[in-house]
Design a protein around this motif. Sequence first.
Motif, mmCIF file in Angstrom:
data_model
loop_
_atom_site.group_PDB
_atom_site.id
_atom_site.type_symbol
_atom_site.label_atom_id
_atom_site.label_comp_id
_atom_site.label_asym_id
_atom_site.label_seq_id
_atom_site.Cartn_x
_atom_site.Cartn_y
_atom_site.Cartn_z
ATOM 1 N N ARG A 164 -72.633 -27.660 18.459
ATOM 2 C CA ARG A 164 -73.006 -28.838 19.149
ATOM 3 C C ARG A 164 -72.477 -29.908 19.212
ATOM 4 N NH1 ARG A 164 -76.059 -31.515 14.211
ATOM 5 N NH2 ARG A 164 -77.670 -29.349 14.092
ATOM 6 N N ARG A 165 -70.998 -29.233 18.783
ATOM 7 C CA ARG A 165 -70.114 -31.063 18.933
ATOM 8 C C ARG A 165 -68.762 -30.624 19.174
ATOM 9 N NH1 ARG A 165 -70.238 -38.013 19.208
ATOM 10 N NH2 ARG A 165 -68.873 -38.289 20.877
ATOM 11 N N VAL A 166 -68.077 -30.917 19.719
ATOM 12 C CA VAL A 166 -67.108 -30.542 19.507
ATOM 13 C C VAL A 166 -65.380 -32.095 19.654
ATOM 14 C CG1 VAL A 166 -64.168 -29.408 19.685
ATOM 15 C CG2 VAL A 166 -66.309 -27.978 19.921
ATOM 16 N N TYR A 167 -65.190 -32.533 18.707
ATOM 17 C CA TYR A 167 -64.596 -33.988 18.978
ATOM 18 C C TYR A 167 -63.197 -33.304 19.680
ATOM 19 C CZ TYR A 167 -67.915 -36.503 16.057
ATOM 20 O OH TYR A 167 -69.519 -36.373 16.149
ATOM 21 N N ARG A 168 -62.844 -34.472 20.624
ATOM 22 C CA ARG A 168 -61.079 -34.559 21.197
ATOM 23 C C ARG A 168 -60.335 -34.767 20.406
ATOM 24 N NH1 ARG A 168 -60.335 -33.945 26.416
ATOM 25 N NH2 ARG A 168 -61.879 -34.019 27.898
ATOM 26 N N SER A 169 -59.094 -34.464 20.172
ATOM 27 C CA SER A 169 -58.419 -34.510 18.740
ATOM 28 C C SER A 169 -57.059 -34.941 19.264
ATOM 29 C CB SER A 169 -58.408 -33.750 17.447
ATOM 30 O OG SER A 169 -57.602 -33.881 16.177
ATOM 31 N N GLN A 170 -55.905 -36.038 18.596
ATOM 32 C CA GLN A 170 -54.801 -35.845 18.150
ATOM 33 C C GLN A 170 -53.935 -35.784 17.841
ATOM 34 O OE1 GLN A 170 -53.463 -39.265 21.048
ATOM 35 N NE2 GLN A 170 -55.109 -40.338 21.055
ATOM 36 N N GLY A 171 -54.475 -34.864 16.504
ATOM 37 C CA GLY A 171 -54.127 -33.740 15.369
ATOM 38 C C GLY A 171 -54.030 -32.298 16.056
ATOM 39 N N ASN A 172 -53.236 -31.555 14.841
ATOM 40 C CA ASN A 172 -53.320 -29.957 15.128
ATOM 41 C C ASN A 172 -54.243 -29.833 14.443
ATOM 42 O OD1 ASN A 172 -52.860 -30.560 12.111
ATOM 43 N ND2 ASN A 172 -51.496 -29.020 11.989
#
Length: 359
Positions: free
Chosen positions: A291-299
């Motif tokens: 449904r959704r993949v969030y952008r991330s600044q982690g690993n």
Amino acid sequence: MSVLDLVRPDLRDFAGYSSARRAGVGGTVWLNANENPWPGPVDAGQGLNRYPQPQPAALRDALATLYGAAPEQVLVGRGSDEAIDLLVRALCRPRIDAVVIASPVFGMYAVSARLQDAPLVDVPLIDGADGFAADLDAIGAAALARGAHLVFLCSPSNPTGEAVPLQAIAALARRLDGRAVVVVDEAYGEFSDQPSAVSLLATHPNVAVLRTLSKAHALAAARIGTLIAAPELIAVLRNCQAPYPLPTPCVTLALDALAPASLVRTRERVARLVAERERLRVRLADVAGVRRVYRSQGNYLLVRFDDTDGAFARLLAAGVVVRDMRANPALHDALRISIGTPDENDAVIAALHTERAAA
């Protein structure tokens, strides 16, 4: 107002345990700590029969250089968990001084607050079109209204992946000056394009920063975490810390990991993980049922599914273990997927595409 005014009154002059290694004396015959004078059969020249330094100078110096701080601003401990616990115990009186968090977030803030019986105030993240975001105005208002002594900001946030802008952290610290310490947890900072909040310490003494060697530096088993804060607060927390928190073998591993050649390799690995994060994000977005993949600044990536039960089961059947986030009401349909090697990330995609084919 000094940051020491936020420390529990009964601990401001607390000297802690005076261990044999904190006495500051030198010599060649060490008979002050009831140690075994002979190295053990598994020692291999590491001097494990002797207690370690509580805060090894070489490691503090290396970490201070790495994070752009002064050694007196650095406390090293057993992962970030110990620093979180020390902050809550030292700054929060039971049932009086509150801890503010923004959920969904790393669970140890709430665990430490509960163990201290400190009131926990949750100002949930806002899930919008651009992803999750902290409502810093509401966080500041809640901290002031509830008499909080600690505000935890996870940046990049675990499990949602967003970073908090540095200017916003500075504004919150100004608002809470003399009222609360703003703790910025940068466990995943190496994977982010957000500048470190360590740069705020010079002008905002109520800012503290958590860093760790567990993630980017691949030393999760060594348990080396760092708190960077005002020297006077660091001194108080040292007095509240266990006498010998850093095992000698772990210190040796950490120093090796902070050597120039190791840091070059770490930066290369971080760049590869960031590239894999973006590749996996794009691939996951094309999977049926995602449904959704969030952008991330982690690993890691936070992913919502139409059928989370099925996705989780399919991944497990393929031998892929991810973090089930469904116990959190805000993430009832979500899984957190750490970024692995290219082959491991391909295994994730293959398992989920298998789910689509079976549907």
